[in-house]
Write a protein that holds these residues in place. Structure first.
Motif, short mmCIF file in Angstrom:
data_model
loop_
_atom_site.label_atom_id
_atom_site.label_comp_id
_atom_site.label_asym_id
_atom_site.label_seq_id
_atom_site.Cartn_x
_atom_site.Cartn_y
_atom_site.Cartn_z
N ALA A 149 0.82 -1.22 0.00
CA ALA A 149 0.00 0.00 0.00
C ALA A 149 0.84 1.26 0.00
CB ALA A 149 -0.95 -0.01 1.20
N LEU A 150 1.91 1.29 0.79
CA LEU A 150 2.71 2.51 0.88
C LEU A 150 3.47 2.81 -0.40
CD1 LEU A 150 3.98 2.33 4.56
CD2 LEU A 150 2.39 4.00 3.56
N GLU A 151 3.60 1.84 -1.27
CA GLU A 151 4.28 2.06 -2.55
C GLU A 151 3.30 2.49 -3.65
OE1 GLU A 151 6.72 -1.32 -3.58
OE2 GLU A 151 7.56 -1.42 -1.54
N HIS A 152 2.02 2.57 -3.32
CA HIS A 152 1.00 2.94 -4.31
C HIS A 152 0.03 3.97 -3.74
CE1 HIS A 152 2.25 0.09 -7.36
NE2 HIS A 152 2.63 -0.64 -6.33
N PRO A 153 0.54 5.17 -3.45
CA PRO A 153 -0.31 6.21 -2.86
C PRO A 153 -1.47 6.62 -3.76
CG PRO A 153 1.81 7.12 -3.56
CD PRO A 153 1.91 5.63 -3.68
N GLU A 154 -1.35 6.38 -5.06
CA GLU A 154 -2.43 6.74 -5.98
C GLU A 154 -3.69 5.92 -5.75
OE1 GLU A 154 -0.38 3.28 -7.97
OE2 GLU A 154 0.25 4.98 -6.74
N LEU B 139 -4.87 5.27 -2.67
CA LEU B 139 -5.32 5.55 -1.30
C LEU B 139 -5.87 6.97 -1.20
CD1 LEU B 139 -2.13 4.21 0.52
CD2 LEU B 139 -4.27 2.95 0.13
N GLU C 263 -6.15 10.50 0.68
CA GLU C 263 -5.08 11.25 1.39
C GLU C 263 -5.02 10.95 2.88
OE1 GLU C 263 -4.70 15.41 0.51
OE2 GLU C 263 -5.14 15.07 -1.61
N LEU D 4 -3.42 7.45 3.38
CA LEU D 4 -1.98 7.48 3.12
C LEU D 4 -1.23 8.12 4.29
CD1 LEU D 4 0.51 7.06 1.33
CD2 LEU D 4 -0.04 9.25 0.23
N THR E 161 1.41 6.07 6.63
CA THR E 161 2.80 6.56 6.68
C THR E 161 3.23 6.80 8.12
OG1 THR E 161 2.55 7.56 4.49
CG2 THR E 161 4.36 8.37 5.86
N SER F 82 -10.18 1.53 1.24
CA SER F 82 -8.89 2.23 1.18
C SER F 82 -9.10 3.75 1.21
CB SER F 82 -8.17 1.86 -0.11
OG SER F 82 -8.96 2.30 -1.20
#
Length: 193
Positions: free
Chosen positions: A18-23, A25, A27, A30, A34, A162
């Protein structure tokens, strides 16, 4: 830490960290993931996201189309009540095979005379998330997050929103229960039988 070694998967969907694909999620989701990852390294490797057709975001439809076990789906509903003019709001996370007992269990936990679902428009505005994608991750700090104790069991998964309708989050149930601010509640969900 590499996210791929322990990344959970479910059904026939393509899961990615998930953290590698912020698009994929919302805001607030994310931002919460993080911040959580800074204090718990498991988040980077054990929270997955997958893109879905937003028309299939409904739990039953998604499970049927992608061969997902219903017991893994974690439904999140927002409930509100008042006590002496003080509004109290909670996110209730229960297995999809159950429903949140709003009128008895949740009302008592909130210590209010009457509890009801937060209106959709308000839930969307307050959370910064899309209807059908609201998740316990990244909700406003003054919301209580109540999670059914069934998710504490080893081997359980929590498939949830998400923050947007076009993707889903997946993490081990015990990790969800370890999320900052979570209150694990026995029998929060009542059987649909």
């Amino acid at each position: 830490m590499s996210g791929n070694a322990t990344l959970p998967t479910l059904g026939d969907l393509a899961w990615v960290p998930a953290l590698e694909h912020p698009e994929l999620l919302a805001e607030p989701v994310l931002a919460a993931l993080t911040a959580w990852a800074e204090s718990d390294p498991r988040v980077a490797g054990q929270v997955a996201v997958t893109e879905i057709d937003p028309d299939h975001a409904d739990t039953a439809t998604l499970n049927e189309l992608h061969d997902l076990p219903p017991e893994a789906s974690a439904n999140c509903v927002l409930v509100a009540g008042k006590r002496a003019e003080e509004e109290r709001i909670a996110a209730c996370v229960v297995p999809a095979s159950t429903f949140a007992d709003v009128n008895k269990r949740v009302r008592k936990l909130l210590d209010v005379r009457k509890a009801s679902f937060l209106p959709t428009e308000r839930a969307v505005a307050d959370s910064g998330m899309e209807y059908g994608g609201i998740t316990p991750v990244g909700l406003p700090e003054d919301y209580r997050v109540l999670v059914d104790s069934r998710f504490t069991q080893d081997g359980t998964m929590a498939l949830m929103g998400s923050g947007v309708r076009r993707s889903k989050l997946l993490m081990p149930g015990p990790l969800l229960c370890a999320m900052p601010g979570v209150e694990v509640i026995e029998e929060l969900g009542v059987s649909r039988a």
